[in-house]
Design a protein around this motif. Structure first.
Motif, PDB file in Angstrom:
ATOM      1  N   LYS A  42      86.046  24.584  77.170  1.00  0.00           N
ATOM      2  CA  LYS A  42      85.456  23.406  77.796  1.00  0.00           C
ATOM      3  C   LYS A  42      84.940  22.389  76.786  1.00  0.00           C
ATOM      4  O   LYS A  42      84.789  21.218  77.098  1.00  0.00           O
ATOM      5  CB  LYS A  42      84.301  23.823  78.715  1.00  0.00           C
ATOM      6  CG  LYS A  42      84.705  24.786  79.820  1.00  0.00           C
ATOM      7  CD  LYS A  42      83.486  25.233  80.596  1.00  0.00           C
ATOM      8  CE  LYS A  42      83.834  26.369  81.546  1.00  0.00           C
ATOM      9  NZ  LYS A  42      82.639  26.878  82.228  1.00  0.00           N
ATOM     10  N   GLU A 129      74.227  24.518  88.211  1.00  0.00           N
ATOM     11  CA  GLU A 129      75.360  24.821  87.343  1.00  0.00           C
ATOM     12  C   GLU A 129      75.238  24.056  86.030  1.00  0.00           C
ATOM     13  O   GLU A 129      74.793  22.918  85.983  1.00  0.00           O
ATOM     14  CB  GLU A 129      76.676  24.428  88.021  1.00  0.00           C
ATOM     15  CG  GLU A 129      76.933  25.145  89.330  1.00  0.00           C
ATOM     16  CD  GLU A 129      77.025  26.644  89.166  1.00  0.00           C
ATOM     17  OE1 GLU A 129      77.610  27.094  88.166  1.00  0.00           O
ATOM     18  OE2 GLU A 129      76.513  27.359  90.039  1.00  0.00           O
ATOM     19  N   SER A 131      77.846  22.903  83.574  1.00  0.00           N
ATOM     20  CA  SER A 131      79.304  22.864  83.653  1.00  0.00           C
ATOM     21  C   SER A 131      80.002  23.157  82.338  1.00  0.00           C
ATOM     22  O   SER A 131      81.097  23.697  82.324  1.00  0.00           O
ATOM     23  CB  SER A 131      79.754  21.494  84.177  1.00  0.00           C
ATOM     24  OG  SER A 131      79.291  20.469  83.322  1.00  0.00           O
ATOM     25  N   THR A 136      77.929  29.709  83.548  1.00  0.00           N
ATOM     26  CA  THR A 136      77.392  28.465  84.094  1.00  0.00           C
ATOM     27  C   THR A 136      76.260  28.615  85.090  1.00  0.00           C
ATOM     28  O   THR A 136      75.478  27.692  85.269  1.00  0.00           O
ATOM     29  CB  THR A 136      78.519  27.667  84.774  1.00  0.00           C
ATOM     30  OG1 THR A 136      79.061  28.449  85.848  1.00  0.00           O
ATOM     31  CG2 THR A 136      79.609  27.332  83.798  1.00  0.00           C
ATOM     32  N   TRP A 750      87.648  28.057  90.704  1.00  0.00           N
ATOM     33  CA  TRP A 750      86.377  27.590  90.142  1.00  0.00           C
ATOM     34  C   TRP A 750      86.612  26.921  88.794  1.00  0.00           C
ATOM     35  O   TRP A 750      86.054  25.866  88.508  1.00  0.00           O
ATOM     36  CB  TRP A 750      85.408  28.768  90.010  1.00  0.00           C
ATOM     37  CG  TRP A 750      84.033  28.352  89.587  1.00  0.00           C
ATOM     38  CD1 TRP A 750      83.572  28.176  88.323  1.00  0.00           C
ATOM     39  CD2 TRP A 750      82.937  28.022  90.444  1.00  0.00           C
ATOM     40  NE1 TRP A 750      82.259  27.766  88.334  1.00  0.00           N
ATOM     41  CE2 TRP A 750      81.841  27.677  89.616  1.00  0.00           C
ATOM     42  CE3 TRP A 750      82.758  28.017  91.831  1.00  0.00           C
ATOM     43  CZ2 TRP A 750      80.610  27.309  90.138  1.00  0.00           C
ATOM     44  CZ3 TRP A 750      81.515  27.653  92.341  1.00  0.00           C
ATOM     45  CH2 TRP A 750      80.462  27.301  91.505  1.00  0.00           C
ATOM     46  N   ARG A 751      87.453  27.537  87.973  1.00  0.00           N
ATOM     47  CA  ARG A 751      87.734  26.949  86.661  1.00  0.00           C
ATOM     48  C   ARG A 751      88.425  25.593  86.797  1.00  0.00           C
ATOM     49  O   ARG A 751      88.133  24.656  86.044  1.00  0.00           O
ATOM     50  CB  ARG A 751      88.587  27.912  85.838  1.00  0.00           C
ATOM     51  CG  ARG A 751      87.866  29.194  85.444  1.00  0.00           C
ATOM     52  CD  ARG A 751      88.624  29.922  84.337  1.00  0.00           C
ATOM     53  NE  ARG A 751      89.957  30.304  84.748  1.00  0.00           N
ATOM     54  CZ  ARG A 751      90.247  31.451  85.372  1.00  0.00           C
ATOM     55  NH1 ARG A 751      89.281  32.309  85.660  1.00  0.00           N
ATOM     56  NH2 ARG A 751      91.493  31.743  85.706  1.00  0.00           N
ATOM     57  N   GLU A 754      85.829  22.961  87.705  1.00  0.00           N
ATOM     58  CA  GLU A 754      85.034  22.566  86.542  1.00  0.00           C
ATOM     59  C   GLU A 754      85.815  21.584  85.664  1.00  0.00           C
ATOM     60  O   GLU A 754      85.268  20.586  85.183  1.00  0.00           O
ATOM     61  CB  GLU A 754      84.640  23.799  85.732  1.00  0.00           C
ATOM     62  CG  GLU A 754      83.620  24.691  86.416  1.00  0.00           C
ATOM     63  CD  GLU A 754      83.244  25.886  85.565  1.00  0.00           C
ATOM     64  OE1 GLU A 754      82.082  26.285  85.602  1.00  0.00           O
ATOM     65  OE2 GLU A 754      84.128  26.425  84.875  1.00  0.00           O
ATOM     66  N   SER A 757      86.087  18.198  87.436  1.00  0.00           N
ATOM     67  CA  SER A 757      84.782  17.529  87.428  1.00  0.00           C
ATOM     68  C   SER A 757      84.545  16.796  86.122  1.00  0.00           C
ATOM     69  O   SER A 757      84.038  15.667  86.105  1.00  0.00           O
ATOM     70  CB  SER A 757      83.672  18.560  87.675  1.00  0.00           C
ATOM     71  OG  SER A 757      82.398  17.999  87.508  1.00  0.00           O
ATOM     72  N   GLU A 758      84.899  17.444  85.012  1.00  0.00           N
ATOM     73  CA  GLU A 758      84.691  16.816  83.707  1.00  0.00           C
ATOM     74  C   GLU A 758      85.739  15.738  83.436  1.00  0.00           C
ATOM     75  O   GLU A 758      85.415  14.656  82.944  1.00  0.00           O
ATOM     76  CB  GLU A 758      84.714  17.883  82.604  1.00  0.00           C
ATOM     77  CG  GLU A 758      83.586  18.891  82.692  1.00  0.00           C
ATOM     78  CD  GLU A 758      82.217  18.239  82.676  1.00  0.00           C
ATOM     79  OE1 GLU A 758      81.966  17.414  81.773  1.00  0.00           O
ATOM     80  OE2 GLU A 758      81.416  18.531  83.572  1.00  0.00           O
ATOM     81  N   VAL A 765      80.127  19.914  90.169  1.00  0.00           N
ATOM     82  CA  VAL A 765      81.183  20.659  90.861  1.00  0.00           C
ATOM     83  C   VAL A 765      81.043  20.578  92.372  1.00  0.00           C
ATOM     84  O   VAL A 765      82.015  20.778  93.102  1.00  0.00           O
ATOM     85  CB  VAL A 765      81.189  22.143  90.407  1.00  0.00           C
ATOM     86  CG1 VAL A 765      81.626  22.275  88.976  1.00  0.00           C
ATOM     87  CG2 VAL A 765      79.826  22.796  90.621  1.00  0.00           C
TER      88      VAL A 765
END
Length: 843
Positions: A42, A129, A131, A136, A750-751, A754, A757-758, A765
């Motif tokens: 990340k 969270e 992120s 997290t 979920w990954r 994330e 989102s970034e 999220v």
């Protein structure tokens, strides 16, 4: 190898030269920070603090002094009166000790730190969270439920303030529950960009609160284009060299691996009253009975006074156990347990002639390179030894090997004093290869006393049933809800979105205005149902057969209202069609951030064996409800003493790979997702509001009787049930094949959330809704920003495209997407807001 801050070379030079990463800001910034490379997809770089006491051994007086002085500055900022009512919140794991030190400097403030360790019997007061982190999820578990409920300033302490995302997530979560007028954000370094600073200022205005920032130094990180890919390439290259050495506690030197020479670790005779086992000398600290080991459940000024009084005697016991000729000593804390070992180390520093240093072990995976210009010169690798909730894994101690320590005092809490700690590859064994003396001090893990449960009514109301409540037949489902049909709860979508994102309201406190489908949209629904009925029927059959085979021969189906309810009815119909079973079926409320309806669970436990209960939902997105249910069941069982509920959800579709029990993992159109109440028995989404739902009430919902003319709830069920005979043989084969497979959840969804989102600059999220079902909900209930559609997605997205066109929302085709589509809620929405790309949202 010398200490990581040495030789007159800045400990960020190595990374700066290879990646072009740089620090710009205050003159003292490089004295506070070095750079290293994360083993984390990340984020490439890691800011390594020289004064935090986490990755770099440092004088405990220096570590404590930085936090204490920050606390004094906060006290001056707030003034004596407001400082007296403040509460300090630190972040796990890195800033737990720093937050404690800030609270000490502030004076009379109680302290709480977030934790990644769930504790049985302690209810959550919140969670959020982080992120960019490798781990997290943060929990807030205060023993005193009212600790965060006061109106005084909340002081949030982290080691670095890089983008502000974690702080925003925290304040957003807590402001929904415990609104207040003032927040103070404290960090050793403030490295935000101008854009990030402006974002925090906007957020403060939106929630109507003042947010101040206090930091020792400030600046920015210069990140060139492609830094993440270049960093990952460097990590892969140097990590391969390290692994090629076959020595886990070695380090990489100028591109080649080498192992540190082990010291003589032959057992010595016991010294004094201290117990020695192999290469470890145990030190009994005589920790004060009942004194918390830290701020996981709250640490008050009274606790601090007790600790201060006990520190001299505890430090004396450690000093007595040290070898007389020790010149350099490390006190090594344990992950979140930073404050107690820091204070012991600081006291020890006053009473011994040796050079005392302090650092802690960590979960964070970082590349080690033995170069004066690199902040992480060596790493020790050992297995987790506190039975972590997220499973086994590696843990690390940095800059210990090669540090020239004559003795290391490892301080852990009693939960972590396990056989895994003392195994041949455990932490003491790793330390013994690099120091002649290993001491172990164990602090008792503090567990709050369970609160006495108030008396509750002996009888809870019976479930609501159709036709009085819902358009389903009475035997199809019993609703463990209270009827709020006569209460006005609806608000315009834009108004709700603004209130939810500003922290002014929780999404479960109001209802969206029910979407009334156009004639074109209704035609789409019916054509989608015709095209997918057999596919849905097969998924219903597979998940029901799996439940009966693996969970219970006579399961009690409990659907999560409302998306799970049509699926629960269909599973009940399949069990009757295929096995002649008349299964009980109920619908209950679960609310993200608030948990499942505990009164509904009490009713179920009073009428059925909890071991037979199977929770049912329509589909998984990123898995937030899966996590919510797991945590809520644990808390309920600890609080009530009622056990047996299995939190694993059975779903029709699991595109997020979050559960083991599903009909399919394909992300396809389930037509019941196309509509709201008119495909769910005319029942609204559930409502949880303090003035309507008391502590002994079921959560609420409305029955929209007036929409009966548009209701297709039973038509949807009948269309799918009619296809049961034609898919029966296929279901048998598919269920048998599925049950033989490895269905371990990968949490791929979920990954992906994330990452999205970034990538799209959302930094939350909760505003990314993956999958066809969740995307549809975004378009029907929220203020959508844009829709990401998998390139080549066909008819499954016809209704999404139509809704997006009606709402003026961009549909962007994406090549690599694990879902058919993803809905993005407008970030930081206010009416008239613009998106992250500058375009106004057309609503």
């Amino acid at each position: 190898m010398k200490n990581a801050v040495n030789d007159g070379v800045w400990s960020g030079t190595w990374v700066a030269e290879r990646l072009g990463v740089g620090l710009e800001g205050d003159d003292g910034l490089q004295a506070l920070l070095g750079l290293a490379l994360r083993r984390n997809p990340k984020r490439a770089h890691l800011l390594v603090s020289h004064v935090l006491g986490k990755h770099v051994p440092q004088s405990p007086s220096v570590v404590y002094g930085h936090g204490f002085r920050l606390g004094r500055r906060v006290r001056e900022l707030l003034g004596e009166t407001e400082a007296a009512s403040a509460v300090v919140l630190g972040y796990a794991e890195t800033a737990t000790g720093l937050g404690h030190s800030v609270a000490d400097g502030l004076g009379l403030a109680p302290y709480l730190h977030s934790t990644r360790r769930p504790v049985a019997g302690v209810a959550r007061a919140g969670g959020f969270e982080e992120s960019h982190s490798h781990a997290t999820s943060h929990l807030l578990l205060p023993e005193d439920a009212g600790l965060l409920a006061g109106g005084g300033a909340l002081v949030l302490v982290d080691d670095e303030f890089s983008t502000g995302n974690t702080v925003l997530n925290t304040i957003r979560d807590l402001h929904e529950r415990y609104p207040r007028r003032r927040y103070v954000v404290v960090a050793l370094v403030d490295m935000r960009s101008a854009e990030d600073s402006a974002r925090l200022a906007r957020f403060a205005r939106e929630i109507g609160a003042r947010v101040d920032v206090v930091a020792t130094a400030s600046g920015t990180v210069r990140l060139p284009e492609g830094v993440l890919e270049k960093g990952q390439e460097l990590v892969a290259r140097y990590a391969s060299a390290e692994e090629a050495s076959s020595v886990e506690c070695g380090s990489v030197v100028a591109g080649r691996a080498h192992a540190a020479e082990p010291h003589d670790v032959s057992p010595r005779a016991p010294e004094g009253a201290h117990q020695r086992s192999g290469y470890v000398t145990r030190v009994d600290l005589h920790w004060p009975p009942g004194l918390p080991d830290g701020g996981r459940h709250g640490f008050t000024p009274a606790h601090r006074a007790r600790l201060e009084a006990a520190l001299p005697a505890m430090a004396a016991r450690v000093a007595e156990a040290l070898p007389a000729d020790a010149r350099r000593v490390l006190v090594l804390g344990f992950e979140e347990l930073m404050y107690a070992p820091l204070r012991i180390a600081r006291e020890l520093e006053q009473v011994v002639t040796a050079d005392v240093r302090f650092s802690t072990t960590t979960r964070s995976p970082v590349l080690a390179v033995d170069d004066p210009g690199y902040a992480i010169r060596s790493r020790l690798v050992f297995p987790a030894h506190d039975d972590p909730a997220d499973g086994p894994g590696e843990r690390y101690a940095y800059n210990v090997a090669g540090g020239g320590f004559d003795a290391v005092v490892a301080v852990v809490d009693s939960v972590a004093d396990t056989p895994a700690l003392h195994a041949p590859d455990g932490l003491p064994a790793r330390l013994a290869a690099h120091t002649p003396h290993v001491l172990l001090a164990v602090v008792p893990s503090y567990a709050p006393e369970p609160l006495a449960s108030p008396e509750r009514p002996a009888m809870l109301p019976e479930p609501l049933r159709g036709p009085a409540f819902s358009s389903y037949a009475p035997e199809e489902v019993g609703w463990l809800l209270q009827d709020l049909s006569d209460v006005t709860l609806e608000a315009p979508t834009e108004e709700r979105e603004e209130a939810i994102q500003s922290g002014g309201a929780h999404y479960a406190e109001s209802l969206p205005v029910e979407y009334q489908p156009s004639e074109q949209y209704q035609e789409l629904f019916h054509s989608a149902l015709d095209a997918s009925a057999a596919r849905i029927a097969q998924a219903v059959g597979v998940v029901t057969e799996t439940v009966i085979a693996e969970r219970s021969p006579r399961p009690v189906l409990v659907s999560l209202a409302r998306a799970g309810t049509p699926v629960g009815v269909l599973m009940r119909r399949w069990a009757r069609f295929r096995h002649g079973l008349e299964l009980p079926h109920y619908a209950v409320s679960i609310v993200r951030g608030r948990g499942i309806d505990a009164n509904a669970l009490r009713w179920l436990a009073a009428h059925h064996d909890p071991r037979d209960v199977v929770f049912v939902d329509g589909w998984t997105g990123k898995g937030a409800i899966t996590r919510e249910l797991t945590q809520a069941i644990e808390e309920f069982e600890e609080a009530e003493g009622i056990t047996g509920f299995d939190p694993e959800i059975a779903v029709l579709a699991d595109p997020g790979s979050c559960v083991r029990t599903y009909g399919t993992r394909e992300d396809f159109l389930i037509p019941s997702a196309c509509l709201n109440s008119t495909v769910s028995g005319l029942i609204s989404r559930t409502v949880l509001r303090a003035d309507l739902v008391g502590p002994n009430d079921f959560h609420g919902a409305k029955f929209y009787r007036e929409l009966a003319g548009a209701d297709v709830s039973v038509a949807f069920l009948d269309a799918v049930s009619a296809r049961f005979p034609e898919v029966a043989d296929t279901v048998d084969a598919a269920a048998k094949e599925l049950m033989a497979e490895d269905r371990t959840p990968t949490w791929e969804g979920w990954r992906a959330v994330e990452r999205i989102s970034e990538e799209y600059g959302i930094h939350d999220v909760n505003l990314v809704k993956p999958g066809v079902g969740e995307t549809t909900r975004v378009l029907l209930r929220r203020v959508p920003w844009k829709i990401l559609a998998k390139a080549g997605a066909g008819a499954d997205l016809d209704h999404v495209r139509l809704l997006a066109e009606q709402r003026g929302v961009l549909v962007e085709e994406v090549g690599e997407l694990p879902y058919t589509c993803v809905g993005l809620i407008h970030p930081q929405y206010t009416r008239g807001a613009t998106g992250a790309d500058g375009r106004a949202v057309n609503v």
